[in-house]
Structure formats: structure tokens, C-alpha cells
Design a protein around this motif. Structure first.
Motif, mmCIF file in Angstrom:
data_model
loop_
_atom_site.group_PDB
_atom_site.id
_atom_site.type_symbol
_atom_site.label_atom_id
_atom_site.label_comp_id
_atom_site.label_asym_id
_atom_site.label_seq_id
_atom_site.Cartn_x
_atom_site.Cartn_y
_atom_site.Cartn_z
ATOM 1 N N LYS A 165 4.322 3.484 1.736
ATOM 2 C CA LYS A 165 3.677 3.111 2.993
ATOM 3 C C LYS A 165 2.256 2.633 2.702
ATOM 4 C CE LYS A 165 2.404 4.737 7.542
ATOM 5 N NZ LYS A 165 2.007 5.929 8.318
ATOM 6 N N LEU A 166 1.655 3.211 1.656
ATOM 7 C CA LEU A 166 0.312 2.781 1.287
ATOM 8 C C LEU A 166 0.296 1.289 0.942
ATOM 9 C CD1 LEU A 166 -2.378 4.620 -0.478
ATOM 10 C CD2 LEU A 166 -1.672 2.557 -1.636
ATOM 11 N N LYS A 184 2.118 -0.960 2.277
ATOM 12 C CA LYS A 184 2.107 -1.695 3.544
ATOM 13 C C LYS A 184 0.704 -1.712 4.144
ATOM 14 C CE LYS A 184 6.733 0.038 4.762
ATOM 15 N NZ LYS A 184 7.631 -0.841 4.041
ATOM 16 N N VAL A 185 0.001 -0.600 3.989
ATOM 17 C CA VAL A 185 -1.380 -0.556 4.502
ATOM 18 C C VAL A 185 -2.243 -1.557 3.737
ATOM 19 C CG1 VAL A 185 -3.423 0.878 4.855
ATOM 20 C CG2 VAL A 185 -1.155 1.846 5.208
ATOM 21 N N ILE A 226 -1.342 -4.353 2.335
ATOM 22 C CA ILE A 226 -1.053 -5.716 2.809
ATOM 23 C C ILE A 226 -1.681 -5.920 4.183
ATOM 24 C CG2 ILE A 226 0.807 -7.284 3.492
ATOM 25 C CD1 ILE A 226 2.512 -6.010 1.316
ATOM 26 N N ALA A 227 -1.623 -4.874 4.994
ATOM 27 C CA ALA A 227 -2.245 -4.958 6.319
ATOM 28 C C ALA A 227 -3.743 -5.228 6.181
ATOM 29 C CB ALA A 227 -2.018 -3.664 7.085
ATOM 30 N N ARG A 266 -5.185 -6.681 3.650
ATOM 31 C CA ARG A 266 -5.328 -8.040 3.139
ATOM 32 C C ARG A 266 -5.242 -9.065 4.275
ATOM 33 N NH1 ARG A 266 -0.237 -10.190 0.037
ATOM 34 N NH2 ARG A 266 0.394 -10.617 2.166
ATOM 35 N N ASP A 267 -4.278 -8.854 5.170
ATOM 36 C CA ASP A 267 -4.031 -9.854 6.207
ATOM 37 C C ASP A 267 -4.943 -9.722 7.408
ATOM 38 O OD1 ASP A 267 -2.090 -10.823 4.615
ATOM 39 O OD2 ASP A 267 -0.403 -9.981 5.723
ATOM 40 N N ALA A 268 -5.301 -8.515 7.781
ATOM 41 C CA ALA A 268 -6.132 -8.317 8.974
ATOM 42 C C ALA A 268 -6.867 -6.991 8.837
ATOM 43 C CB ALA A 268 -5.257 -8.325 10.225
ATOM 44 N N THR A 292 -6.536 -3.235 10.907
ATOM 45 C CA THR A 292 -6.140 -1.999 10.239
ATOM 46 C C THR A 292 -7.110 -0.871 10.570
ATOM 47 O OG1 THR A 292 -5.506 -3.490 8.462
ATOM 48 C CG2 THR A 292 -5.322 -1.158 8.027
ATOM 49 N N ALA A 326 4.102 -14.439 3.110
ATOM 50 C CA ALA A 326 4.072 -13.551 1.952
ATOM 51 C C ALA A 326 2.804 -13.687 1.124
ATOM 52 C CB ALA A 326 5.286 -13.809 1.081
ATOM 53 N N PRO A 338 -3.323 -15.460 2.578
ATOM 54 C CA PRO A 338 -4.422 -14.624 2.129
ATOM 55 C C PRO A 338 -5.189 -13.928 3.252
ATOM 56 C CG PRO A 338 -5.024 -16.915 1.981
ATOM 57 C CD PRO A 338 -3.620 -16.885 2.472
ATOM 58 N N PHE A 387 0.341 -7.959 11.753
ATOM 59 C CA PHE A 387 0.389 -8.181 10.308
ATOM 60 C C PHE A 387 1.518 -9.152 10.017
ATOM 61 C CE2 PHE A 387 -1.224 -3.767 10.884
ATOM 62 C CZ PHE A 387 -2.541 -4.093 10.664
ATOM 63 N N SER A 410 2.726 -10.959 7.631
ATOM 64 C CA SER A 410 3.637 -11.016 6.485
ATOM 65 C C SER A 410 4.503 -9.760 6.401
ATOM 66 C CB SER A 410 2.853 -11.228 5.200
ATOM 67 O OG SER A 410 1.952 -10.178 5.029
ATOM 68 N N GLN A 411 4.443 -8.912 7.410
ATOM 69 C CA GLN A 411 5.286 -7.721 7.381
ATOM 70 C C GLN A 411 6.250 -7.755 8.566
ATOM 71 O OE1 GLN A 411 3.519 -4.218 5.772
ATOM 72 N NE2 GLN A 411 1.468 -5.078 5.895
ATOM 73 N N LEU A 464 3.131 1.119 10.726
ATOM 74 C CA LEU A 464 1.713 1.212 10.367
ATOM 75 C C LEU A 464 0.881 1.740 11.531
ATOM 76 C CD1 LEU A 464 1.242 -2.106 8.384
ATOM 77 C CD2 LEU A 464 0.930 0.197 7.498
ATOM 78 N N THR A 496 -0.503 8.919 2.970
ATOM 79 C CA THR A 496 0.137 7.609 3.134
ATOM 80 C C THR A 496 0.894 7.213 1.877
ATOM 81 O OG1 THR A 496 -1.758 7.064 4.491
ATOM 82 C CG2 THR A 496 -0.298 5.266 3.914
ATOM 83 N N LEU A 497 0.303 7.526 0.713
ATOM 84 C CA LEU A 497 0.942 7.156 -0.555
ATOM 85 C C LEU A 497 2.286 7.866 -0.699
ATOM 86 C CD1 LEU A 497 0.810 5.707 -3.273
ATOM 87 C CD2 LEU A 497 -0.460 7.633 -4.183
ATOM 88 N N TRP A 541 4.161 9.084 1.698
ATOM 89 C CA TRP A 541 4.825 9.140 3.002
ATOM 90 C C TRP A 541 6.335 9.004 2.872
ATOM 91 C CZ3 TRP A 541 2.993 10.768 7.368
ATOM 92 C CH2 TRP A 541 3.710 10.537 8.543
#
Lengths: 389, 483, 253
Positions: free
Chosen positions: A232-233, A235-236, A238-239, A241-243, A247, A382, A385, C100, C102-103, C111, C122-123, C125
């Protein structure tokens, strides 16, 4: 639970990658040691050492991809962590020389005798023990990354500002390590190594073992990175990175996440440097040069950032090309090619080799199954940036 | 002492072993430093030295006598600069024997500088003369105190311990005063060096500040634009040297606009072919421009070779003058003026021209500017061209104080980034303050920490500074910044 | 987060005398407002009235130069950062839909879930039934069940708006700040959004910033009109739209 944590992120391509790394790591040294020179399959030692170097670069590339590809942190100073790991290993190797140095001083490395130093500086203490040096290989880059990241991320230095500051960091270290009174051999760095753990660093067996270890390091770093980005980390990250700001508004402490992944990445880079030094036989301040760090970034871009496998592949491909081109008649054109690589990859192949391949594969699969209109946009995000808000 | 013009050449030749005696003809010859031989009796040139002539040898006692004689003789030299030189050496040696020639020289002295030097030298001699009166010695100390430099300090601290108490007291007071004075001047000197470095940083960073400020683009090839400017200067000078040597002094006047055009054109080309496809992706822009910098460097290396190329100073930029106790070279002074001029012109351009207005609009709010009918892509291209052009003229200036080599740009790029990061984006004043602050801080840290540690300290300080002001000294505030 | 503080007001959100300026421009000027617990409030105002800046102040993105901002009567929001404020239970939907991209839709909601957000948890999870059920429930509410495995970036504009509202729901805040939720939506979608917000308002306090008067009218709640960083008028939609000064500001007379 831990095994689940490690294995759940292993998809098909990751398994194939690991299998290849394992096969190369085992077979190349065996072909080198067991087959006679006359055999077709015999791998000369110089070639194995050369590829050992590439594998270390691949580990460095993984560490850069972890933060750049998944968290949007473009570090232009990762070569510094690589070099610090290398220096930690180099210090161990220097202490192993003992009385075999030119001045035959049992404790002081040659360059210290030459500079008329009477005793070992405090920061060289303990490096005669391998376990201590191995610890420092991870700890020193990690600690620097932690302090640096703590300062930078807490005050929300992001984007190009962060890139420039990381470049300044490695530049400052470059200037420092060039100085004789820093106690790391100045301009010449650390070299003339003899033994590692009692084995001659020049011996074929040692070289083979170092190569196998580098492959092992690549496999383990890859597993760690996969586990992190698959959690899950990941995903965080990437979150972020994107916004990034979004987050934050969801209640994530963005700076802690960045700090964690930046520090982890620096530790991996340190290990890469430590394995690099005994194979090339020298570590000098040149490794801190800002150009080196940026070059490492382009390996990742070529292979495809945010793919991990691509980063490793990119490092090997670009460095192999560098070896081929810089040793022949094309040598004066290598910098043109490297420069063009920077420009063309960012312009025409922003997803890199693996990223583009993935996108093509996914879109083919999608159109094959259904006429879903959205499939073209499927992979679009994907490697996206940044997203302003 | 004789006023014979040959006296000095003969004795100095004797000292250097260039005096030859020929036993056969009973003649003495001087072999000049340039290898020409003259007859010592009349100064006439002789074709060759006779084979039988041999160099006149000296022993130590003779050598000391000669030194003193030479000192006295040169005090009377017709050349003022030689007299000053001689006075300086007497000041250091304070030989009692020099007193008479000093007095003789002072009697006829007309040159002010030489008179001052001779007076100082005389004071030094008097101070160390055992039988001089106390009043004379006190006068001498006053003269030396007025001189106030490092040598005066050295002279006073060498005063023997058996000096009369009044003299000793006066000497101590004079030393304290000189020390204070020197500390002040060393501060002034550091400040000057700092200003000079700051002007160089300003020149290198100002173009970067514009492209980064308006377009949010980090141009890693900026340093190479500086290099292109420097090589343009080289080409201009080469052409002038081969075709119109007389016009050499005007070479820079030609190079400045030419470098602006060349670098600016390359900039526009880069923007149109590469950077405009990368807007909104600042990190990729950074990588692509780094690639460009490699290409440009290698191109220059291929065309001009990897070594330093010779770029000369025009006559009005060479030389130096003294201001108090510091020496100011003309090229550094000109570069400071030039940097400020470029800054002012740019500021005026941003304020008073149409392009400037459009650039400011785009800096503050790109989307709004676009919807107001500003052709943002044209503004971007011109901005990038302008930034690169300014880097080009910075290269002309830097060619005057630095080596012109393919690595020229590399050595400035990190420093210019630091200036921009420190000064903040979107405001040229930030760049000005940033450049001079960093320049001066660097030069004040250098004596204390050494050049390298000083630089490291600056880098660390900037990293810490970013903590307090993540967007630099003069940052734009508000919602537009995050957009 | 000083629990010993005595409750200064019973309001869910309390702003008093708030000032903020950017380089001399007064974005917020002596702004005072209270939102009661369980209330839904619509905020209207012309461009540059300070609506988004107000949101920035409440969520900790911008620090006010002066003034009080209290949450739930006790917590001084001006001393906290975005993360702390989010963890207190204030959720925010941005003006431009920010998901988000790309997800997947599902991951976006995962999230946003209101769980422990520290790095270590979170790591390590583990997906749990409770989480999955909660996500299913939100997907149902925002009508994106069918799109759960699609990338958020491939959604239509209206769907993104809904996904972001869904993320707010998953976050389970006490107070929702919703910035222009129906921008770019069709009439049907706008109507559905109004219904959705009304449903949410049953157990949460909601502040909606919106330009669309039909939508505001449909919400049928108390309206505050901002102008030049302070409150110009407050009341029902009919009262506010009949207000002389509001008409003047909107028509620019």
C-alpha cells in the motif's frame, strides 16, 4: 506474513527477471572458473568483471527508479551515495593492505604516511573489521540521505529545486573528497587493494564470487523494491508523485514517506558502490562528479522509469554501449551519442523501453479482448510525472 | 658616487656574473641579459666576446659590497620606477650606508611617488641608526606609520629591544595603528573580490533566472551558452588578429553583440526543436538540456580542440591601479560595470518593452496571459533566446578572466543555480542580491576556511537557507505559484 | 489539538476576523463565519472573492496573517498543517477534480480510507474484509462499481468529480469542503450530485463552493456570498439573490 509481504508482488515478469539474474549470477562464474580457456563458452575474467560493474550500476539504477519512477523525486546526486558506499568498502580494503604498502606501515595507509600523519583519524577506526565496514556501507549513505531528506522534504523542497540541491550536495562532497586533509586519499582516492576477507581481490575465484554477490545484491534489491512498490505504501508513493498536495489532504504525512523511500534508496545505492569498488579496484572523488549522477538517471529513463526491471536493463544496455563505443574509433562521438540519448529518450520514448513495451502489450491485449474505447488511455497515466492542482 | 650611466649596468652585470674581463686586451665587457655584448669602458656594442675573456668571480664579502653599491646607484637611476624599487629594498634592509645616497637622491627628486618611497626608506634607516637622536627616530616612526602597510609592520616589529622607551612606545602604538588599518583594508579587499565574483555570478545566472522565472525551465545547457559566447570572442579575436590587427582593442565591442546573436539563435533553435515539447515536464527538460550540454561541449571540443584557447585582453582592460592598499585590475572593474549594465538594461527591457510586459504576464499567470491573447509560445521562444543570448555575452566577459575551454560552462553552472535558488524566481532583484551575497560571502569565508571549504560551507548554508525560504529570497507568493 | 482548551464555540467551523494577503493583495479581508454542526452551507461569490483561499486556510495550505479559525469549537486550525487537519476529520474536494490518475478507482478509494496513515503501518498493510466492504459501499454510492478496476485517469470528467467525492466519503470526515462539484457536469449529473450531497449531509457537515445557481437552489440551504475576501450577504438563496449589493457585485454596476 513477511513471506507474503515479499512474494505478493512477484508477477510473471518479475519472476522471469529474477530467474535470469540468478542464472547469470551462477553460470557466468562457473563458465569462467570451470571451463578451459579454449572452450567456446569460457568467459574471460575481464569480461566477467566488466559485467560485474554493470550489475552494480543496475543496482544503483534500481535505487534511482524507486524514488524517481514511483515517488517523483529526481535525485541528481545519487552518485554520492554510491560513492560513499564505495569509500566505506575502500577503507576496509585499505586497512587490509597492512604492511604490504609501499611504506609498510602496519596501520596507516600509504597516503597518510606520505602526508606525515602520525595516527589514524577517528573516522578510520573500526574499518579493519569487515562487519563494521559492511554496516557503514549502508549506514553512512543512509544517514546522509536521512539528514538531507529531513531538511529538504520537511520544508517541501520539490521538483527541480530538489534536483538542483541534490546536485549541489554531490558537488560539495566532490570538492571535499578532493582535499588531502579530508583523509580519504585526496585526488588519488583509495586503490592498490590486496585482500578482501583474506582472499586476493585479483584472483579469479574472488572475482567470480564478487560477480555472483553483485547478482545476489541485484536480486535482493529488486525484491525489496518490488515489495515496497507492491505494498500500500507503493500506492501512496505513486499518489505523492501524481498529486502530492491531494495526498496530504487525505491525511498522509508526505515528508515521512519521501524520507523513508529516499533513505532506503540511498542505502541500496551504497551497497552498489561497495560491490563496485573491489571489482574495479579503485574509488576516487571522480565518482562524486555531478555528471555521473545524471548519467545514472538516463539509464533509468532509457530502460523505463517506474518499471524497476527497465532501470536495471537500461543501466546494463547503456553501459555496454558506452564500453563498446568509447574503446573504438567511435570514441570521439560517444558524448554526442550520450547527449542525443538524453534528448531523444525524453522526447520520443518518455516511457523507456520497458514502459513502451508494456503499454503496447496492454493495448494489444485490451483491443484483442474487447473494443473498449478507453483502452488506449489505459496505460497513459503510468509514467505521467506530475499533475498540477 | 658617480653619475656615470654605465656604472649601474657594470655593477649589476658583476653581480649576476655577466661581467667579463679579457686579460689579453685589458678590456672589460658586459654581456647583456639579452646576450648582446658591450664594451664596459664606453658602452659601445661589440660583435662577440673575445675567447680569452672570462667571467669576473665574486666572493661573499665583495658580493655584499656590490649589493650596497647597487642599491645606492639605483637610487640615483634616471628611471623613476627603478628608484622606487631601490627605495623599497633599502626600506627592507635599512643599511646605514644608504643614508648618504638617499639624502643625495632626495635632494633632486621631483617625482612624488619616488619622493615618498625615498622618505620612507630614509626613515627606516634613521630608525635603525644607532647614533640617531631620539627626536629623529620618533619622526621616522611617524613616517613609517603613515606608510601603514605589511612591510612597515615588519620593519617596526624588527626594532631592537634596547631602543629608548619613548621610541619603543611610539613603535608599539604605530604597530597597533597599522594593524587596525591593515585589517580594515583586508576587509575592503575581500569586499572587492566578493563584488568581482558576484558580478561574474550575476552575469552567469541572470539568463538562467529569466528562463527559469518565465518558463519554469531549468536549462542545464546554460553554461554551454556561456561557453559559446566565449568561443565567439575567440573567433572574433582570431579574425581581427589575422586581418585587422589594429582593431584589436575593439574586438570585444564586436564580440558582445555577435555572442548575443549566436547564443540567442542557438537558444531559440533549442526551444523550438526540443524544449517546447517538454513543457509541464520540468524534470525531463532538465535531462534533455543536460544532453544538449554534452553535445555542445563535444562539438566545441571537436571544432576547437580540447585545450584552452588564447583570448586576449584589449589594452583598455589590461593593467591595474592601486586604491589605498588594494590593487584593482581593470578587467575585473570592467566586468563589474558590464554586469551591472546588463542587469539595468534587462530590468528596463522587462519594464518598458512590449516583450517585457508579456514576459512578466506569463511569469505571473501563464493561463491568464494566454487567455488575454498573448502568444505564450512566441514569448517562450523569445525568452529562451534572450536568456541564452545573455549567457552568450556573459561568455564574452568571462573569456577575459577565465580559461576558454570546452569545460568553461560546467564550472559556472552549479554556482549559477545556487544564485537562482537563493535569490528566488520571478524577480531579477533576487538574482542581483543573490549573486552579490554569495560572491561576498564566498570571499569572506575563503581566508578563514580556505577556498574549497568556503565553497562547501556556502553550499551547506544554501541548503539550510532553503529550509527557511524554500522559494528563495524574493519569491512570488499566492495561489498562482502552485498553479 | 489541545484537549484541555475549553470549548469556545459550539460551531463546527468558526472563522473570526481572518486576514490574508499576498504581496499586498488582500485575498481575505476580515472574514468571519460560523458553520453549525450538521449544517450544509453554500458559498457563492464572483471570481477572486476569496472562496478557494478560504478553503486553503481551513485545510492548512495557507496560513492566515491574523484571525481565528476553530474546528469543532476547540481546535485552532491555524497552528496545524494539512496532514494534521485531514486527520482531525476535514476532507476537501478540489476545484479541478484531483484524483490519482495512474491508479485504479479502487486504489484511489483504498488510499482515501480513514485508517492509520503512518509509514510503517502502510508498508505492512494487509487488505481486510472491512476495507473491501467499505470500498464496495462507497463505489455503490458514487455509481462506479463497474469501473472499479479502471484507471482513474480514463474516467470522464463527471466520473472523476464523483470519484473525488467518493474519496471524501472513504475518508469519513466530520466536515467536507467541496469546491465546485458540478463544474463540467451535465444537468442529470448535476441533479444526481445535489442528491448525493444531501445524502452525505445527513450525518456530516458540508460546505459547498459553487457558481451554478440552479444547483445551489436545488440544495436549498443557507447561502453565504463572499466579495473581496469578506462576507457580503448571508441567508436563503432568495434573500441573497435579492440583496442589492450582491446584484451590484455580480452585474458589476
Amino acid at each position: 506474513m513477511t513471506s507474503h509481504f515479499l512474494t505478493r508482488s512477484l508477477d510473471r515478469s518479475a519472476t522471469i527477471f529474477l530467474a535470469i539474474v540468478a542464472a547469470v549470477g551462477v553460470l557466468l562464474p562457473l563458465f569462467n572458473l570451470l571451463l578451459p580457456d579454449t572452450s567456446m563458452l569460457h568467459v574471460p575474467t575481464y569480461l566477467m568483471t566488466l559485467f560485474g560493474k554493470y550489475v552494480c550500476y543496475a543496482v544503483l539504477a534500481l535505487s534511482i527508479d524507486l524514488i524517481w519512477g514511483y515517488c517523483g523525486i529526481l535525485s541528481l546526486g545519487h552518485g554520492a551515495f554510491f560513492a560513499l558506499g564505495g569509500y566505506a568498502m575502500g577503507m576496509y580494503l585499505m586497512r587490509q593492505i597492512g604492511t604490504r604498502g609501499v611504506y609498510a606501515d602496519p596501520v596507516l595507509p600509504d597516503f597518510m604516511v606520505f602526508l606525515n600523519w602520525k595516527s589514524l583519524p577517528w573516522y578510520w577506526q573500526g574499518f579493519d573489521m569487515f562487519w563494521f565496514a559492511a554496516l557503514m556501507v549502508v549506514l553512512v549513505p543512509g544517514l546522509l540521505a536521512f539528514c538531507f531528506g529531513w531538511l529538504a522534504f520537511r520544508s517541501r523542497v520539490t521538483g527541480v529545486y530538489l534536483s538542483i540541491i541534490t546536485q549541489a550536495m554531490t558537488y560539495a562532497l566532490l570538492l571535499g573528497f578532493f582535499r588531502n586533509d579530508f583523509g580519504f586519499g585526496g585526488n588519488n582516492g583509495l586503490t592498490d587493494f590486496k585482500d578482501i576477507l583474506g582472499f586476493n581481490v585479483q584472483a579469479e575465484g574472488t572475482r567470480a564470487a564478487l560477480f555472483a554477490l553483485s547478482c545476489l545484491a541485484l536480486a535482493i534489491s529488486f525484491l525489496i523494491c518490488r515489495a515496497v512498490v507492491g505494498s500500500k505504501l507503493g500506492k501512496v508513493l505513486i499518489a505523492i508523485r501524481d498529486a502530492e498536495s491531494r495526498t496530504r489532504f487525505l491525511g498522509y504525512r508526505v515528508e515521512s514517506y519521501k524520507l523513508f523511500v529516499f533513505t532506503l534508496s540511498a542505502c541500496i545505492a551504497g551497497v552498489a558502490g561497495a560491490l563496485y569498488v573491489p571489482q574495479v579496484g579503485i574509488i576516487n572523488p571522480g565518482e562524486f562528479a555531478p555528471g555521473n549522477s545524471i548519467e545514472a538517471v538516463i539509464w533509468v529513463a532509457v530502460g523505463g522509469r517506474g518499471t524497476l526491471i527497465g532501470a536495471a536493463l537500461g543501466a546494463i544496455v547503456v553501459n555496454y554501449a558506452k564500453t563498446v563505443f568509447t574503446s573504438g574509433v567511435l570514441a570521439p562521438y560517444w558524448l554526442f551519442m550520450l547527449g542525443a540519448l538524453f534528448v531523444l529518450v525524453t522526447l520520443l520514448l518518455p516511457k523507456g523501453i520497458i514502459g513502451t513495451w508494456n503499454a503496447w502489450w496492454e493495448s494489444r491485449k485490451a483491443t484483442g479482448i474487447s473494443e473498449d474505447a478507453d483502452s488506449a488511455a489505459f496505460e497513459d497515466g503510468a509514467v505521467k510525472p506530475h499533475m498540477a492542482e | 658616487m658617480s653619475g656615470n650611466p654605465l656604472a649601474y649596468p657594470i655593477i649589476s652585470a658583476l653581480k649576476d656574473g655577466r661581467l667579463y674581463a679579457d686579460d689579453d686586451s685589458k678590456k672589460v665587457f658586459i654581456k647583456g641579459t639579452d646576450g648582446k655584448v658591450v664594451d664596459a669602458s664606453n658602452g659601445q656594442a661589440v660583435a662577440t666576446l673575445p675567447d680569452s675573456a672570462s667571467a669576473v668571480r665574486l666572493n661573499n664579502r665583495l658580493r655584499r659590497t656590490i649589493d650596497a653599491a647597487l642599491g645606492s646607484l639605483t637610487l640615483l637611476s634616471p628611471d623613476a620606477s627603478v628608484r622606487i624599487q631601490a627605495a623599497q629594498s633599502v626600506f627592507k634592509s635599512h643599511e646605514e650606508s644608504s643614508l648618504a645616497p638617499l639624502d643625495a637622491a632626495l635632494k633632486n627628486e621631483t617625482n612624488d611617488t619616488a619622493r615618498k618611497a625615498l622618505t620612507g626608506a630614509r626613515a627606516a634607516v634613521v630608525l635603525f641608526k644607532a647614533d640617531a637622536s631620539e627626536a629623529d627616530k620618533l619622526d621616522a616612526i611617524a613616517t613609517i606609520r603613515a606608510r601603514g602597510d605589511q612591510e612597515a609592520l615588519a620593519l617596526l616589529s624588527g626594532l631592537p629591544g634596547d631602543a629608548p622607551p619613548a621610541v619603543a612606545r611610539a613603535a608599539t602604538a604605530a604597530m597597533a595603528s597599522i594593524k587596525g588599518n591593515l585589517a580594515l583594508w583586508s576587509t575592503v579587499q575581500n569586499a572587492w573580490y566578493g563584488l568581482s565574483l558576484g558580478s561574474v555570478l550575476l552575469l552567469a545566472a541572470i539568463g538562467l533566472a529569466i528562463t527559469f522565472g518565465v518558463m519554469g525551465v531549468i536549462n542545464m545547457a546554460h553554461g554551454e551558452m556561456v561557453m559559446v559566447g566565449a568561443y565567439t570572442t575567440f573567433v572574433v579575436q582570431e579574425t581581427i588578429r589575422t586581418s585587422y590587427p589594429a582593431a584589436f582593442d575593439y574586438s570585444l565591442l564586436i564580440a558582445v553583440p555577435l555572442a548575443f546573436v549566436v547564443a540567442g539563435a542557438i537558444g531559440v533553435l533549442i526551444e523550438r526543436t526540443i524544449i517546447r515539447f517538454l513543457y509541464g515536464r520540468p524534470l525531463e527538460t532538465l535531462l534533455a538540456t543536460w544532453g544538449l550540454s554534452l553535445i555542445l561541449q563535444q562539438a566545441v571540443r571537436t571544432i576547437f580542440g580540447p585545450n584552452n584557447r588564447e583570448v586576449g585582453n584589449p589594452s583598455w582592460m589590461s593593467g591595474a591601479f592601486d586604491l589605498g592598499h588594494i590593487t584593482i585590475t581593470y578587467n575585473r572593474l570592467w566586468i563589474l560595470c558590464f554586469a551591472l549594465a546588463v542587469f539595468i538594461i534587462l530590468l528596463a527591457m522587462l519594464r518598458f518593452t512590449r516583450l517585457g510586459l508579456e514576459m512578466r504576464a506569463v511569469t505571473q499567470n501563464r493561463r491568464m496571459a494566454a487567455s488575454m491573447g498573448i502568444a505564450t509560445s512566441r514569448v517562450d521562444a523569445l525568452t529562451f533566446g534572450l536568456g541564452s543570448g545573455i549567457a552568450g555575452i556573459a561568455g564574452v566577459a568571462l573569456s577575459q578572466i577565465d580559461n576558454v575551454s570546452p569545460n568553461l560552462g560546467q564550472s559556472y553552472i552549479i554556482d549559477s543555480f545556487m544564485v537562482v535558488v537563493f535569490g528566488g524566481v520571478g524577480n531579477l532583484w533576487g538574482t542581483l542580491v543573490g549573486a552579490f551575497t554569495l560572491g561576498i560571502a564566498n570571499k569572506f569565508l575563503e581566508p578563514a576556511a580556505g577556498a574549497v571549504l568556503g565553497k562547501i560551507a556556502i553550499l551547506v548554508l544554501i541548503i539550510l537557507f532553503i529550509q527557511k525560504r524554500p522559494r528563495g529570497l524574493f519569491a512570488l507568493k499566492g495561489r498562482a505559484v502552485d498553479a | 489539538m489541545n484537549g484541555l482548551d475549553t470549548r469556545k464555540t459550539s460551531a463546527m467551523l468558526y472563522l473570526d476576523g481572518v486576514h490574508v494577503s499576498f504581496d499586498g493583495f488582500h485575498a481575505i479581508n476580515n472574514l468571519s463565519m460560523t458553520i453549525a454542526p450538521g449544517e450544509m452551507r453554500a458559498i457563492i461569490g464572483p471570481n477572486g472573492a476569496g472562496k478557494t483561499t478560504m478553503m486553503d486556510i481551513i485545510t492548512g495550505k495557507t496560513k492566515p496573517d491574523s484571525g481565528d479559525v476553530l474546528f469543532d469549537g476547540i481546535t485552532d486550525l491555524t497552528r496545524l498543517d494539512e496532514t494534521q487537519i485531514a486527520e482531525l476529520g476535514i476532507g476537501r474536494k478540489f476545484q479541478k477534480p484531483t484524483v490519482f490518475e495512474s491508479q485504479t478507482v479502487e486504489d484511489n478509494l483504498l488510499l482515501a480510507l480513514n485508517v492509520d496513515h503512518r509509514v510503517r503501518t502502510t508498508l505492512f498493510w494487509q487488505d481486510s474484509r472491512a476495507d473491501a466492504e467499505r470500498i464496495d459501499q462507497v463505489l455503490e454510492t458514487i455509481r462506479l462499481t463497474g469501473a472499479r478496476r479502471r484507471l482513474a485517469g480514463s474516467l470522464s470528467h463527471g466520473q472523476k468529480q464523483w470519484l473525488e467525492i467518493g474519496m471524501l466519503l472513504a475518508q469519513d470526515p466530520k466536515l467536507l469542503l467541496v469546491d465546485e462539484p458540478v463544474a463540467g457536469m451535465t444537468d442529470v449529473e448535476t441533479h444526481q450530485t445535489a442528491e448525493l450531497l444531501k445524502t452525505i449531509n445527513r450525518d456530516k457537515t458540508v460546505v459547498v463552493v459553487e457558481h451554478d445557481m440552479t444547483f445551489v437552489r436545488e440544495l436549498g440551504v443557507r447561502v453565504t456570498c463572499l466579495h473581496e475576501g469578506s462576507v457580503l450577504a448571508e441567508g436563503t438563496i432568495d434573500q441573497v439573490s435579492a440583496n442589492e449589493r450582491v446584484i451590484e457585485v455580480y452585474l458589476g454596476r
